[in-house]
Design a protein around this motif. Structure first.
Motif, PDB file in Angstrom:
ATOM      1  N   ILE A 293       0.825  -1.213   0.000  1.00  0.00           N
ATOM      2  CA  ILE A 293       0.000   0.000   0.000  1.00  0.00           C
ATOM      3  C   ILE A 293       0.855   1.257   0.000  1.00  0.00           C
ATOM      4  O   ILE A 293       0.344   2.354  -0.270  1.00  0.00           O
ATOM      5  N   GLU A 294       2.150   1.097   0.280  1.00  0.00           N
ATOM      6  CA  GLU A 294       3.034   2.257   0.259  1.00  0.00           C
ATOM      7  C   GLU A 294       4.471   1.786   0.090  1.00  0.00           C
ATOM      8  O   GLU A 294       4.894   0.791   0.679  1.00  0.00           O
ATOM      9  N   GLY A 295       5.235   2.520  -0.715  1.00  0.00           N
ATOM     10  CA  GLY A 295       6.639   2.215  -0.915  1.00  0.00           C
ATOM     11  C   GLY A 295       6.890   1.428  -2.188  1.00  0.00           C
ATOM     12  O   GLY A 295       5.965   0.911  -2.821  1.00  0.00           O
ATOM     13  N   SER A 296       8.153   1.361  -2.577  1.00  0.00           N
ATOM     14  CA  SER A 296       8.562   0.575  -3.739  1.00  0.00           C
ATOM     15  C   SER A 296       9.891  -0.088  -3.426  1.00  0.00           C
ATOM     16  O   SER A 296      10.702   0.442  -2.657  1.00  0.00           O
ATOM     17  N   SER A 297      10.103  -1.242  -4.021  1.00  0.00           N
ATOM     18  CA  SER A 297      11.304  -2.009  -3.718  1.00  0.00           C
ATOM     19  C   SER A 297      11.446  -3.130  -4.743  1.00  0.00           C
ATOM     20  O   SER A 297      10.625  -3.256  -5.664  1.00  0.00           O
ATOM     21  N   ALA A 298      12.494  -3.939  -4.584  1.00  0.00           N
ATOM     22  CA  ALA A 298      12.652  -5.172  -5.354  1.00  0.00           C
ATOM     23  C   ALA A 298      12.587  -6.320  -4.357  1.00  0.00           C
ATOM     24  O   ALA A 298      13.239  -6.289  -3.313  1.00  0.00           O
ATOM     25  N   VAL A 299      11.776  -7.320  -4.668  1.00  0.00           N
ATOM     26  CA  VAL A 299      11.562  -8.442  -3.755  1.00  0.00           C
ATOM     27  C   VAL A 299      12.251  -9.691  -4.307  1.00  0.00           C
ATOM     28  O   VAL A 299      12.042 -10.074  -5.458  1.00  0.00           O
TER      29      VAL A 299
END
Length: 770
Positions: A293-299
């Motif tokens: 619901i918030e933030g961005s990243s690589a998983v």
């Protein structure tokens, strides 16, 4: 599979048991036979895991199941899990299903309990062997010394064999332990009897008389030690075979940071509830399945799916528990917790597959059911025939030869390898699959992968990325392109189809200035898989979908409008009609991208002997373009196929003699996956597709489909090799022993080695894919 068929019947439920005390295939066969006598009960018992999956109809309680197993001489306990409630009365609607826990992995002949017995046996057996076999170390009355030294070996060290034999004897049954116990006890007691009859037979060292040759203390001690060593190595090897599942179970995060009223609180992950907001910092594991619901990243999902490349995620992206957040801070809303998470479902599927029984194992089960009584009879027959051949005047040497042959038959015939051949291979293969992100639903799947010769591939999400984007939009008769896209996006937002997601996303971006990018609400939504969607937006009736969908809803298309659609499709785009209030309003064109590894994966499938066929609901131009790029023959492309048409395509191929595999990832693939001889679901797809499939690959790489088939075939080949050597060992060993050509000590070593070799052969699967 049979278990699935039974569970589909009203009132049936699945009960999972841990069973202590089983040692061989005869034990397995006996438990299954006893449970099978209960009306409507179907049981599958696994020897290495010492567990059972029992399908139970209404009217039979869990306690009855437990009591039935206990009555056979073994100890059964219900496997406890958060989802299991013991049945004390009849509730047909309840399904008791053991959770995927690792507790059962700790049962069985643990190496720790065998180690002290093995050490004592080995320490005492060495002097017994030397005293009995090497004249130079013998001393006056050495026979009594050998009797005293070997007594703890054949009693305390061999107690697991004697105890199991006694328990089975009380129930008028016999198992591998019966053969071992009788063989060891007979060798020791016969030797003691010889000494009692002639106390001075070993009075002098290196006595060359026939009497000294009548002692078998070293045989009893060495056989016990060899068998304990074999069981110890077997226990260690079986533990390694189960390591993959235990590692899978331990992947999950232990703690989670929950955001509540603006403050963060750390709680155990198993206390999470649906709707909780979880804070995931860089380097931390995502505690449960959810939506960002918030933030961005690589998983990084490599531990779960086998894919090495991290996946970029942002708001509205779905994430899976046990994957690792590599960079930015994320807020994740929990959508699945506890036993409903992807990790728990994976573990449950693997556990159930490992407990299942392949058709190839049925022959071993039938043989083991009569094997031990047959060997006991054969040992008696061997002893009798030796005496008959010796003639009326039986001298001590002939009596010893007859006794030796009979004991050797008992020792070498133990069916350990036979009972381990299938389950340990299955345990290792499915465990390795779990590490690679491949879930094999059951043993029957192994047989199916061997016979398939044709594979149907859904295009969107399987061969292509499924991440469609709107390439172009057009409008008819004075309509505004932006309005066409906004209205279509509003109704498509209620659908799960990749095309719908792409249109809704594009509409949201274009109209970000309206209400913060939120699209208008849709009412009276309905959809037809493979056809399109419909709904009411801002009081207007909106249709979005293919030509047939508009026709079904009474919308007429002019020749000019049809030409516009044809032109869009000829360019290789996927074109979607949009109609407003029963009039065509415009066309939205979308494009997909082929996954980087698809061409190489299809080449691997061809090398495996499979004929790849592209099956898609898309238009012919798009399908042909994709097929040419990945190496599928133009004659093996079927475009414009609706879900029902996919099922018909599978049936047509099956009617033509093909054994069909189907790979797909969407709701519209579920029926075809179920119809196919082998259904393969891409794990990036929907739950209904995964449920309908036989094989699931947790990633979205088509290469994993080829790898899954390779692993399944390798596992089946390993099981067949194990069974061959197990049968071959007994087929050769028993006649040789009956003819008196084999020493009992060598027989004990060979029997122990056969079990260890079968397990070691299975463990080679752990290196698959490395």
């Amino acid at each position: 599979m049979q278990t699935e068929h039974l569970l589909n019947q009203a009132g049936n439920r699945l009960v999972e048991l841990d069973i202590e005390g089983m040692t061989c295939a005869s034990c397995v066969n006996r438990v299954e036979r006893k449970l099978g006598k209960l009306d409507g009960v179907e049981a599958s018992v696994n020897l290495p895991l010492e567990s059972a999956h029992v399908t139970v109809p209404a009217g039979i309680t869990d306690q009855q199941i437990v009591d039935t197993v206990n009555a056979t001489g073994y100890k059964a306990t219900l496997r406890q899990s958060p989802t299991h409630t013991p049945q004390t009365n009849d509730h047909p609607e309840h399904v008791s299903s053991g959770g995927a826990t690792g507790d059962h992995m700790q049962h069985g002949p643990a190496a720790g309990t065998l180690r002290p017995r093995l050490i004592v046996a080995a320490v005492l057996t060495v002097p017994v062997f030397l005293i009995s076999m090497v004249p130079a170390v013998q001393f006056p009355n050495w026979g009594w010394g050998a009797a005293l030294l070997s007594l703890p070996v054949v009693s305390w060290a061999a107690w697991p064999f004697h105890r199991a034999a006694a328990v089975n004897a009380r129930h008028f049954a016999s198992t591998m332990d019966t053969l071992v116990s009788i063989g060891v006890a007979a060798a020791y007691l016969f030797s003691v009897w010889q000494l009692v009859l002639d106390p001075l037979m070993t009075e002098h060292p290196a006595m060359e008389g026939m009497e000294a040759g009548g002692l078998y203390f070293e045989v009893a001690a060495v056989v016990t030690t060899f068998l304990l060593l074999g069981r110890f190595l077997e226990a260690n090897a079986k533990q390694k075979a189960g390591d993959a599942l235990k590692a899978l179970l331990n992947l999950g995060a232990k703690d989670a940071t929950v955001l509540h009223d603006g403050s963060e609180h750390k709680i155990p992950a198993d206390r999470l509830r649906v709707g909780d907001i979880v804070v995931v910092r860089p380097g931390e594991k995502i505690a449960t399945d959810g939506v960002v619901i918030e933030g961005s990243s690589a998983v990084d999902a490599s531990l779960l799916t086998g894919e090495s490349v991290p996946v970029e995620v942002g708001p509205e992206s779905k994430v899976t528990g046990a994957t690792i957040n590599t960079s930015g801070r994320l807020l994740v809303r929990a959508t699945r917790v506890g036993s409903e998470t992807t990790l728990a479902q994976m573990a449950r599927l693997v556990s159930q597959a490992q407990t299942g029984k392949a058709p190839i194992a049925r022959l071993a089960d039938r043989i083991s059911g009569v094997f031990v009584p047959l060997v006991l009879a054969l040992a008696v027959l061997t002893f009798g025939l030796w005496l008959v051949v010796s003639g009326p005047a039986i001298d001590p040497a002939e009596l010893r030869a007859a006794f030796t042959a009979a004991v050797t038959v008992l020792v070498i015939a133990c069916p350990c390898a036979l009972g381990l051949a299938t389950p340990v291979g299955l345990l290792t293969g499915t465990g390795r699959g779990a590490q690679l992100g491949i879930l094999i639903k059951g043993p029957q799947v192994l047989e199916d992968t061997r016979t398939v010769d044709t594979i149907l591939l859904d295009k969107t999400g399987t061969v292509t990325s499924g991440k469609l984007s709107v390439a172009e939009s057009s409008a008819f008769d004075g309509q505004q392109v932006s309005d066409v896209l906004r209205l279509a996006g509003a109704v498509e937002a209620a659908s799960e189809h990749p095309i719908a997601h792409a249109i809704a996303a594009a509409a949201g971006q274009v109209h970000a200035k309206y209400d913060g990018g939120r699209l208008p609400a849709v009412e009276h939504f309905r959809s037809a898989p493979g056809g399109g969607v419909a709904g009411t937006v801002e009081g207007r009736a909106i249709l979005a979908g293919r030509t047939g969908w508009l026709s079904e809803n009474g919308v007429s298309i002019s020749q000019v409008q049809q030409q516009a659609l044809d032109a869009a499709e000829a360019s290789g785009a996927t074109a979607i009609w949009v109609a407003v209030d029963g009039v065509p309003a415009g066309i939205i064109s979308l494009r997909d991208t082929i996954k980087p590894g698809s061409a190489a994966a299809i080449e691997r499938l061809k090398r495996l002997g499979l004929r790849p066929i592209l099956l898609t609901g898309d238009n012919a131009a798009v399908a042909a373009q994709v097929a040419a790029a990945v190496g599928i023959s133009p004659g093996d492309v079927h475009a414009g196929v609706l879900p029902a048409g996919k099922v018909e395509a599978v049936k047509r191929l099956q009617a033509g003699g093909a054994t069909v595999a189907m790979a797909g990832d969407g709701v519209n693939d579920a029926a075809a996956l179920a119809q196919a001889d082998l259904g393969i679901a891409m794990g990036s797809g929907t739950d209904v597709a995964i449920e309908a499939a036989d094989l699931t690959v947790m990633g979205d790489d088509l290469g994993q489909v080829a790898q899954a088939i390779e692993l399944s075939r390798r596992t089946l080949a390993t099981i067949k090799t194990n069974l061959f050597w197990a049968f071959f060992y007994n087929a050769i060993g028993i006649p040789v022993a009956a003819l008196g050509l084999l020493n009992p000590m060598l027989a004990g070593g060979a029997m122990a080695a056969s079990s260890v070799l079968v397990v070691a052969n299975s463990l080679r699967l752990r290196s698959f894919g490395k």
